[in-house]
Design a protein around this motif. Structure first.
Motif, PDB file in Angstrom:
ATOM      1  N   ASP A   1       0.818  -1.216   0.000  1.00  0.00           N
ATOM      2  CA  ASP A   1       0.000   0.000   0.000  1.00  0.00           C
ATOM      3  C   ASP A   1       0.853   1.268   0.000  1.00  0.00           C
TER       4      ASP A   1
ATOM      5  N   ASP B   1       0.813   5.867  -4.193  1.00  0.00           N
ATOM      6  CA  ASP B   1      -0.268   6.837  -4.027  1.00  0.00           C
ATOM      7  C   ASP B   1      -1.597   6.231  -4.467  1.00  0.00           C
ATOM      8  N   GLU B   2      -1.572   5.473  -5.595  1.00  0.00           N
ATOM      9  CA  GLU B   2      -2.793   4.829  -6.077  1.00  0.00           C
ATOM     10  C   GLU B   2      -3.333   3.840  -5.061  1.00  0.00           C
TER      11      GLU B   2
ATOM     12  N   LYS C   1      -2.790   3.780  -1.773  1.00  0.00           N
ATOM     13  CA  LYS C   1      -3.301   4.491  -0.598  1.00  0.00           C
ATOM     14  C   LYS C   1      -4.675   5.084  -0.873  1.00  0.00           C
ATOM     15  N   LYS C   2      -4.852   5.672  -2.056  1.00  0.00           N
ATOM     16  CA  LYS C   2      -6.143   6.263  -2.416  1.00  0.00           C
ATOM     17  C   LYS C   2      -7.210   5.193  -2.480  1.00  0.00           C
ATOM     18  N   TYR C   3      -6.881   4.065  -3.078  1.00  0.00           N
ATOM     19  CA  TYR C   3      -7.847   2.986  -3.228  1.00  0.00           C
ATOM     20  C   TYR C   3      -8.199   2.414  -1.870  1.00  0.00           C
TER      21      TYR C   3
END
Length: 187
Positions: A179, A182-183, A185-187
């Motif tokens: 995780d 950035d993708e 973490k956003k998801y």
């Protein structure tokens, strides 16, 4: 290769040959049925409507045709680029001596596109599990291993688990993923 040269083996691991994004997913996160000779790619990847500027009746008439016949009648730059890409990649794959598909789904998608492959499932070395035995547990475990991206479907699993019947034994979801992006973490 006919003259005894080096053989070419291609293992299909995703939809790269069919999809410029590689995932057969629309930007909205919906499943794509395939490139449709570049029509779907023109909209999705090139960001243009291949029917733009056509009068209603001509647009309707062209839309009734098979995708290959539609492409012949449309003159759109992005569509032309996508068509060239797909033609080149299909011809390249068809030159391979062997094309392997690790899943039936991949095999079926590529077959619809005109590329034959042999199904050889993802291999798991069973010796890795020698001496490993399951143990009884009161907890039912579900696992997810993969990248934290919408196309990998963790949200689908989470939604399905929300509908679990109350009479099932206690359960938990184990997630094994990186995780740090950035993708992710956003998801």
């Amino acid at each position: 290769t006919a003259g005894g040269g080096i053989k070419t083996v291609v293992t299909l691991t995703d939809f790269h040959f069919l999809c410029a994004w590689g995932q057969l997913m629309t930007p909205e996160g919906r499943e794509c049925r395939g490139p449709e000779e570049g029509l779907a790619c023109s909209k999705c990847f090139a960001g243009e409507d291949p029917y733009a500027g056509l009068r209603f009746w001509k647009r309707w008439w062209i839309a009734q045709l098979e995708p290959s016949r539609q492409v012949e009648r449309l003159d759109v730059p992005g569509l032309e680029r996508m068509k060239k890409r797909l033609t080149y990649l299909r011809e390249t794959l068809q030159k391979a001596d062997v094309v392997l598909s690790p899943t039936r789904y991949l095999q079926d998608m590529y077959k619809r596109w005109g590329v034959e492959s042999k199904w050889i499932p993802f291999a798991i070395d069973k010796e890795l599990f020698d001496g490993f035995y399951r143990t009884e547990s009161d907890v039912l475990r579900f696992g997810f291993i993969g990248r934290l991206l919408p196309l990998k479907g963790l949200h689908v699993l989470a939604d399905a688990l929300k509908t679990m019947p109350k009479e099932l034994p206690p359960w938990k979801l184990l997630i094994y993923a990186d995780d740090s992006s950035d993708e992710g973490k956003k998801y």
